[in-house]
Design a protein around this motif. Structure first.
Motif, PDB file in Angstrom:
ATOM      1  N   ALA A   1     -19.356  41.582 -17.609  1.00  0.00           N
ATOM      2  CA  ALA A   1     -20.285  40.443 -17.611  1.00  0.00           C
ATOM      3  C   ALA A   1     -19.428  39.172 -17.609  1.00  0.00           C
ATOM      4  CB  ALA A   1     -21.264  40.502 -18.772  1.00  0.00           C
ATOM      5  N   TRP A   2     -19.678  38.220 -18.526  1.00  0.00           N
ATOM      6  CA  TRP A   2     -18.766  37.079 -18.646  1.00  0.00           C
ATOM      7  C   TRP A   2     -17.620  37.581 -19.512  1.00  0.00           C
ATOM      8  CZ3 TRP A   2     -19.305  32.730 -15.857  1.00  0.00           C
ATOM      9  CH2 TRP A   2     -18.455  31.658 -16.148  1.00  0.00           C
ATOM     10  N   ALA A   3     -16.742  38.352 -18.863  1.00  0.00           N
ATOM     11  CA  ALA A   3     -15.825  39.227 -19.591  1.00  0.00           C
ATOM     12  C   ALA A   3     -14.870  38.478 -20.508  1.00  0.00           C
ATOM     13  CB  ALA A   3     -15.025  40.067 -18.606  1.00  0.00           C
ATOM     14  N   ASN A   4     -14.709  39.025 -21.687  1.00  0.00           N
ATOM     15  CA  ASN A   4     -13.671  38.577 -22.608  1.00  0.00           C
ATOM     16  C   ASN A   4     -12.553  39.617 -22.493  1.00  0.00           C
ATOM     17  OD1 ASN A   4     -11.976  38.082 -24.788  1.00  0.00           O
ATOM     18  ND2 ASN A   4     -13.655  37.431 -26.132  1.00  0.00           N
ATOM     19  N   ALA A   5     -11.514  39.295 -21.739  1.00  0.00           N
ATOM     20  CA  ALA A   5     -10.454  40.259 -21.474  1.00  0.00           C
ATOM     21  C   ALA A   5      -9.704  40.669 -22.732  1.00  0.00           C
ATOM     22  CB  ALA A   5      -9.476  39.701 -20.437  1.00  0.00           C
ATOM     23  N   SER A   6      -9.783  39.867 -23.795  1.00  0.00           N
ATOM     24  CA  SER A   6      -9.099  40.234 -25.036  1.00  0.00           C
ATOM     25  C   SER A   6      -9.760  41.433 -25.709  1.00  0.00           C
ATOM     26  CB  SER A   6      -9.075  39.053 -26.012  1.00  0.00           C
ATOM     27  OG  SER A   6     -10.337  38.821 -26.586  1.00  0.00           O
ATOM     28  N   TYR A   7     -10.999  41.744 -25.316  1.00  0.00           N
ATOM     29  CA  TYR A   7     -11.659  42.924 -25.870  1.00  0.00           C
ATOM     30  C   TYR A   7     -10.862  44.198 -25.563  1.00  0.00           C
ATOM     31  CZ  TYR A   7     -16.194  40.650 -26.952  1.00  0.00           C
ATOM     32  OH  TYR A   7     -17.208  39.892 -27.479  1.00  0.00           O
TER      33      TYR A   7
END
Length: 287
Positions: A44-50
């Motif tokens: 989605a509105w990706a949080n790459a730190s996840y």
């Protein structure tokens, strides 16, 4: 604008992700995995730190659901995130923020989590889940079968652009130096899933070992065919006598080295049937 599946194969100790999106190089953002720990799709509105943070949390002993809760509770933009997590064991988890564009949602099963956003409808994740459960064989094949089923059921409402497949297992990488058993990406293509399937076929040919049932003795008929093919490639200059002699073997060795077929090469009078099929198709102008 993305749909994905994260899954595990407990029997072989593999974890993996398959993903498709109307987005350039989705494989550089969504898939994260570590052998013995877990697999994560952040989208989605990706949080790459996840990805890296989530793997650290799983490694520390948190469950997939606890990892999702930890990641999203500390993220002010959690309403716009979507994430799927499967650990090396335990129940998988999927999360869709309230701000994700419709259709958006996910499903989980014993060994997988499917999720997607900006999809034509729920049928995409439903088809992925059903296909993964019903498909037998290697994890990489089950993941791609699920991805293809999701696309056939509607997929990303904006269309297709890129796809990726990541499968990890202990010492599964090239020569055993890391865990990246399969790491394939199609960054920009009108039919990325079909292209990913083609590349996976090549990956198996180049890097998978021969199975006993695929090994054929080189008889006179096959020896002559091999000589004919190797003559057309310029590797063999001898007579077409149908004997797998030293000159023919050396020509075949050169060909195998050039075409990255070393993992399926035999230094005796045998040939892998997949190599033979590759040679035939290439001689006929195939890819």
């Amino acid at each position: 604008m993305t749909f994905s599946i994260v899954a595990r194969d407990p029997q072989h100790g593999e974890l993996g992700i398959a993903v498709q999106s109307k987005f350039l190089a989705v494989g550089a953002v969504v898939p994260w995995a570590k052998a013995g720990v877990g697999a994560i799709a952040t989208q989605a509105w990706a949080n790459a730190s996840y990805g890296p943070k989530g793997l650290e949390l799983l490694a520390s002993g948190l469950s997939a659901a606890e990892t999702v809760e930890k990641l999203t509770s500390e993220d002010e933009g959690h309403a716009d995130r979507q994430i799927g997590i499967v650990g090396a064991s335990g129940k998988p988890a999927t999360y869709t923020g309230t701000g994700c564009f419709s259709w958006a949602g996910g499903l989980t099963g014993d060994d997988y989590a499917c999720q997607g956003n900006i999809l034509v409808g729920a049928e995409t994740v439903q088809a992925m889940a059903r296909t993964f459960e019903e498909t037998q064989g290697l994890l990489c094949d089950r993941l791609l079968a699920a991805l293809a089923a999701g696309q056939a059921a509607g997929g990303d409402s904006r269309g297709q652009q890129s796809a990726a497949l990541l499968v990890v297992r202990p010492q599964g990488g090239y020569s055993g130096f890391n865990d990246r058993f399969i790491d394939l990406r199609v960054d920009d293509h009108p039919q990325p899933i079909e292209e990913l399937q083609r590349i996976l076929k090549l990956h198996k040919l180049y890097l998978f070992p021969s199975e006993p049932q695929d090994i054929l003795p080189i008889n006179a008929e096959l020896a002559r065919e091999i000589q004919e093919i190797l003559t057309s490639t310029g590797d063999y200059q001898g007579q077409l006598h149908g004997s797998y002699d030293a000159a023919t073997r050396e020509a075949f060795r050169r060909y195998s080295g050039r075409e990255n077929l070393e993992s399926r090469w035999f230094d005796d009078s045998r040939i892998d049937r997949h190599v033979l099929q590759f040679m035939r198709e290439k001689a006929q102008g195939g890819s």
